[in-house]
Motif scaffolding. Structure first.
Motif, mmCIF file in Angstrom:
data_model
loop_
_atom_site.group_PDB
_atom_site.id
_atom_site.type_symbol
_atom_site.label_atom_id
_atom_site.label_comp_id
_atom_site.label_asym_id
_atom_site.label_seq_id
_atom_site.Cartn_x
_atom_site.Cartn_y
_atom_site.Cartn_z
ATOM 1 N N MET A 32 3.734 1.031 -6.564
ATOM 2 C CA MET A 32 2.759 0.126 -5.954
ATOM 3 C C MET A 32 1.742 -0.280 -7.006
ATOM 4 N N GLY A 33 1.307 -1.525 -6.937
ATOM 5 C CA GLY A 33 0.315 -2.015 -7.880
ATOM 6 C C GLY A 33 0.925 -2.515 -9.171
ATOM 7 N N SER A 90 0.842 -1.188 0.000
ATOM 8 C CA SER A 90 0.000 0.000 0.000
ATOM 9 C C SER A 90 0.878 1.239 0.000
ATOM 10 N N ALA A 91 0.257 2.379 -0.122
ATOM 11 C CA ALA A 91 1.016 3.624 -0.091
ATOM 12 C C ALA A 91 1.737 3.806 1.242
ATOM 13 N N VAL A 137 -4.370 2.123 -7.480
ATOM 14 C CA VAL A 137 -3.935 0.725 -7.571
ATOM 15 C C VAL A 137 -5.138 -0.186 -7.775
ATOM 16 N N PRO A 193 -2.649 8.493 0.993
ATOM 17 C CA PRO A 193 -2.577 7.069 0.657
ATOM 18 C C PRO A 193 -3.869 6.512 0.089
ATOM 19 N N ASP A 197 -3.889 4.275 -3.235
ATOM 20 C CA ASP A 197 -4.410 2.914 -3.167
ATOM 21 C C ASP A 197 -5.637 2.741 -4.048
ATOM 22 N N SER A 241 4.782 1.038 1.068
ATOM 23 C CA SER A 241 5.617 0.915 -0.122
ATOM 24 C C SER A 241 7.053 1.343 0.174
#
Length: 284
Positions: free
Chosen positions: A28-29, A7-8, A56, A49, A53, A11
């Motif tokens: 991320m992702g 996640s943010a 993502v 975040p 997220d 990360s």
């Protein structure tokens, strides 16, 4: 850790050395890459975040970074949008990315527009947030931004005034929630942008143009790259009215304006902003 579980908030920071300096970034992702250019005084930790997220969750590989010479990146810093555009360029090249969506909030939105002028073949879409078009303005920034933005640190009242709509109870509550999410990251933090570097940018006060880049404006008038701009209806630094003044002039720009919102619409409406960006990229 599985990349889908990052996640943010968790990360890790990675580093890319190119062209004589090292850029700090986080990713991320998985999926379509979207690189996000930050605001004035912004470092990686200051993205909400929930917004990252949510992107993502929409199938993006989200990449955030610290500008050259700021945060965890080294080199000589600059707040000239033309110079700043070199950072996403080198991330695209160094990470081997293609079909890239380039996002930018506020000052970062200027850098994203400059990037589209300088290397359009590397960018599929622009996703702009609370920024300004180049050229003369029909509505100037409010002095309030300049009074607050140079403070040593921001209280929740300052954050609300800068990025939300203090007149709205819902927006004030959203500011508290957003700041709590931002403060949830406790480790591997980027140093703040030095005030001695940032404050001179504020010395001129409100002015027109805020982004004196005629070649960028001419590019916007001719490009076919799809451009999305998401804004609040009361942005004290970059009033959205300046985009609407260019109706029928910018052929590929779509404008989305949230009511009773301010300069950080993606922090007040993180899921909705991500949903709109994802739908725009899929359908334009």
């Amino acid at each position: 850790m599985n990349i889908q579980q990052i996640s943010a908030i968790t990360s890790p920071t990675d580093y890319l050395t190119m062209n004589g300096r090292t850029l700090a970034y986080r990713t991320m992702g998985e999926g379509r890459p979207i690189i996000l250019c930050h605001r004035f005084r912004g470092v990686m930790d200051l993205w909400d975040p929930a917004f990252l997220d949510a992107l993502v969750g929409q199938g993006f590989q989200v990449i955030v970074f610290d500008y050259t010479g700021l945060g965890l990146s080294d080199g000589t810093p600059s707040y000239n949008p033309i110079d700043m555009a070199a950072d996403p360029r080198d991330l695209i090249a160094g990470l081997g990315l293609s079909d890239v969506v380039l996002g930018g909030w506020s000052l970062g939105g200027m850098a994203a527009q400059a990037a589209l002028m300088l290397y359009p073949e590397r960018i599929s879409h622009l996703a702009l947030l609370g920024t300004t078009p180049p050229g003369d303005l029909v509505k100037l920034a409010e002095q309030l931004f300049y009074d607050i933005a140079g403070k040593e640190s921001y209280s929740i009242e300052d954050i609300t005034a800068l990025f939300f709509e203090p007149k709205s109870e819902k927006s004030r509550a959203a500011a508290v929630r957003s700041q709590a999410r931002i403060e949830a990251r406790k480790q591997d933090l980027s140093p703040p942008v030095p005030l001695e570097f940032a404050r001179p940018v504020l010395a001129h006060g409100p002015r027109s143009p805020a982004f004196p880049a005629e070649p960028v404006l001419q590019m916007l008038k001719t490009t076919q790259v799809p451009i999305l701009h998401i804004a609040g209806d009361h942005d004290i630094i970059f009033p959205v009215e300046n985009w609407y003044a260019l109706n029928e002039v910018l052929p590929s720009v779509t404008l989305v304006t949230f009511p009773r919102s301010g300069h950080g619409p993606q922090h007040e409406h993180p899921q909705l902003a991500a949903d709109i960006i994802a739908s725009f990229v899929r359908n334009q």
